[in-house]
Each structure stands twice: as structure tokens, then as C-alpha cells.
Design an enzyme around this catalytic site. Structure first.
Site, short mmCIF file in Angstrom:
data_model
loop_
_atom_site.label_atom_id
_atom_site.label_comp_id
_atom_site.label_asym_id
_atom_site.label_seq_id
_atom_site.Cartn_x
_atom_site.Cartn_y
_atom_site.Cartn_z
N ILE A 269 0.86 -1.19 -0.05
CA ILE A 269 -0.03 0.08 -0.07
C ILE A 269 0.99 1.24 -0.16
O ILE A 269 2.03 1.36 1.08
CB ILE A 269 -0.93 0.12 1.17
N THR B 181 4.09 1.45 2.85
CA THR B 181 5.03 2.43 2.55
C THR B 181 4.80 3.97 2.64
O THR B 181 3.56 4.22 2.48
CB THR B 181 5.44 2.03 0.79
N LYS C 286 7.09 8.31 9.76
CA LYS C 286 5.85 8.71 9.89
C LYS C 286 4.82 7.37 10.18
O LYS C 286 3.69 7.62 9.90
CB LYS C 286 5.28 9.66 9.01
N ASP D 62 9.15 6.65 -2.22
CA ASP D 62 8.70 7.88 -2.77
C ASP D 62 8.07 7.56 -4.18
O ASP D 62 8.78 7.35 -5.11
CB ASP D 62 9.62 8.71 -2.87
N ASN E 71 -2.59 4.35 -3.26
CA ASN E 71 -3.41 5.22 -2.30
C ASN E 71 -2.73 6.52 -2.14
O ASN E 71 -3.47 7.57 -1.72
CB ASN E 71 -3.36 4.40 -1.10
N TYR F 259 -8.21 18.38 -8.19
CA TYR F 259 -8.20 17.08 -7.48
C TYR F 259 -9.20 16.32 -8.11
O TYR F 259 -8.82 15.13 -8.40
CB TYR F 259 -8.72 17.40 -5.89
N LYS G 137 -8.76 12.64 -10.19
CA LYS G 137 -9.35 11.33 -9.87
C LYS G 137 -10.33 10.92 -10.78
O LYS G 137 -10.29 9.61 -11.09
CB LYS G 137 -10.17 11.70 -8.46
N VAL H 291 -14.18 10.31 4.79
CA VAL H 291 -13.67 9.24 6.06
C VAL H 291 -12.55 10.27 6.86
O VAL H 291 -11.97 10.93 6.35
CB VAL H 291 -13.00 7.96 5.24
#
Length: 280
Positions: free
Chosen positions: A10, A36, A42, A57, A80, A144, A148, A177
Site C-alpha cells: 500500500i 510504504t 511517519k 517515494d 493510495n 483534485y 481522480k 472518512v
């Protein structure tokens, strides 16, 4: 590879994000998870749960190849990693817009190409995070949404192209979400904007606070997504999150029928009122 645990990689798994939620859900479902991010620091929360984390990256070919070299088997790839972007088209910085497409579109294709040999070997699965924005035109979110929509079409074409190789491709249309992405939603209109007269209303709309207020909890969202993807015959499009059924229903209506509702949601009715008051 019979008896070997299924594996999933992911992208964009920083703690608190949607990728992190999916990593936890796949882990709980018994899969070997490669979580990943370009900054492994993080992903401490995932590490603490025993989930393997790798540096990746998705905008750097060298990083992609290094990550690819560390994995010998892959059943599911989840693209993702992504970024938002809110701004009226009239105020848009095209250079910034290109960065959104670099991450939300081109990185998906680059990562997919890199891991494709493993997915062909396993007759695996590719999942692309496209969001409801791919089918819902919301003012100020054009870049955005366009990114998408682009990856949604790439996904649909890829689904057909890879079918002969036994690979399935799925479009994850996510609604609202709970996620740390909301902490980054702070956009300001530039001076001289056409929308200066209603700056407060427009900047509030760009913050997406209305969507955040209706966002569903992350853990059950991720669990539902993973449950759908692990079915014997998953649907090509996976719908979960707030407002998904409204968005789906909107695709069945005549084009533009929901414009008035959406415009009120983002404050364009206030803009129109202010412009009339200002005599413009």
C-alpha cells in the site's frame, strides 16, 4: 506458492491516513502487509503493530525500483498516496495543479508498471484510490476531481487490458472518512480573486469542513473495503464512506441536476448574493 500468506503493498501509509487504515485492516485480515511512505518515521504506529514498513517515494523512480527489489511476491497493490487541492479555476496556479496530477495520476501508473511482473506471476489485484471526486463536480476542487477522474478512466482501461493476464483492477470510490488529511486543508484565496467579495464563505468551502463533519470513522471504513476486496469475486468499483450512495445516485440523474444543491453546499449562493449586493 501454495500455503504462502497473501501479500499486499500500500502506498501513502503515514500514520492517521487512509493508507494506514487499510494497512491495519489487511493486517487484521491475516495478510502480509508492506506499508510504504516516503518517510518511514511517519509509520511508527504501524511498526508497533508488527506491520512491515518500507520507504517508497512514488514520485522517484530510484525509490520505486529500490522498494521493488525488496519484494519477491505480491498479490495486491493498493495505489493510495495522493494529495488534495482546492482553488477556483480562475485563481489556479498551473504549476501546483501539475503536482497534483503527478502524484494522483502519473505515480499510480509508474508504481503499477514497476510491480506488474509480480502481479502477473500471482494473477493479482490492483486497487486505485479514486474517491467520489472522480464522479462529482464540486466547485473549487476541480484539479483534485480531474486527477481522480483521470485515474478512474486509466483504471477502467487497465482492467480490460490486464484481464487476459488474470489480473483484476478495482476502483476505490471513497467518500468522507476521518483522516489526518483534514489537518492539511487550509486554503486561502489570492489577493484580487474574483471571489474576494465572498472570501469567508469560499475559504470555508475550500476547507471541506462540511464534508469532514459527515465523515465516517476510519477503522470500520477500512475493514469494509478490505472485506469487499478479499471476496472471491470483488466488484470492480468499491463504494464506502459518507455520501457514497448520494454520489452514485447522482450519476443516474440528468447532467447538472444536482448543481444547485452542491453550489449551496460550498457557498456559491453566498457568492452570488454578495456580487448582486456589490452591483457586479
Amino acid at each position: 506458492m501454495s500455503g504462502t500468506k497473501r501479500t499486499v503493498l500500500i502506498t501513502g501509509c503515514s500514520d492517521g491516513g487512509l493508507g494506514s487504515g487499510l494497512a491495519i485492516a489487511f493486517h487484521n485480515a491475516g495478510l502480509k502487509v508492506y506499508a510504504t511512505s516516503r518517510n518511514t518515521a511517519k509509520m511508527k504506529g504501524l511498526e508497533a503493530m508488527g506491520i512491515e514498513t518500507l520507504e517508497l517515494d512514488v514520485l522517484d523512480n530510484t525509490s520505486i525500483e529500490k522498494c521493488r527489489s525488496q519484494i519477491s511476491q505480491l498479490d495486491i497493490l493498493v495505489n493510495n498516496a495522493g494529495m488534495g487541492g482546492q482553488m477556483p479555476i480562475s485563481d489556479l496556479d498551473v504549476a501546483d495543479a501539475k503536482k497534483v496530477f503527478d502524484l494522483n495520476v502519473w505515480s499510480y501508473l509508474t508504481v503499477t508498471q514497476a510491480f506488474l511482473p509480480l502481479l502477473i506471476e500471482s494473477k493479482g489485484t490492483i486497487v486505485n484510490q479514486t474517491s467520489l471526486a472522480s464522479i462529482t463536480a464540486v466547485p473549487f476542487g476541480s484539479v483534485y476531481a480531474a486527477s481522480k477522474a483521470a485515474i478512474a478512466m486509466f483504471s477502467d482501461c487497465l482492467r480490460q487490458e490486464l484481464k487476459p493476464f488474470g489480473i483484476s483492477v478495482h476502483d476505490l470510490k471513497t467518500g468522507g472518512v476521518e483522516s489526518n488529511i483534514w489537518e492539511k486543508n487550509h486554503y486561502e484565496l489570492p489577493k484580487g480573486s474574483l471571489y474576494e467579495v465572498a472570501r469567508e464563505a469560499v475559504e470555508h468551502a475550500m476547507s471541506l469542513e462540511n464534508i469532514h463533519d459527515e465523515a465516517v470513522p476510519q477503522a470500520p471504513w477500512a475493514a469494509a473495503v478490505v472485506a469487499d476486496l478479499l471476496k472471491k469475486k470483488p466488484k470492480y468499483t468499491i463504494w464506502h464512506g459518507s455520501s457514497v450512495w448520494l454520489a452514485w445516485f447522482g450519476t443516474l440523474l440528468p447532467h447538472g441536476l444536482l448543481d444547485g444543491t452542491i453550489q449551496k453546499l460550498v457557498g456559491l449562493d453566498v457568492v452570488e448574493k454578495k456580487l448582486k449586493e456589490a452591483g457586479k
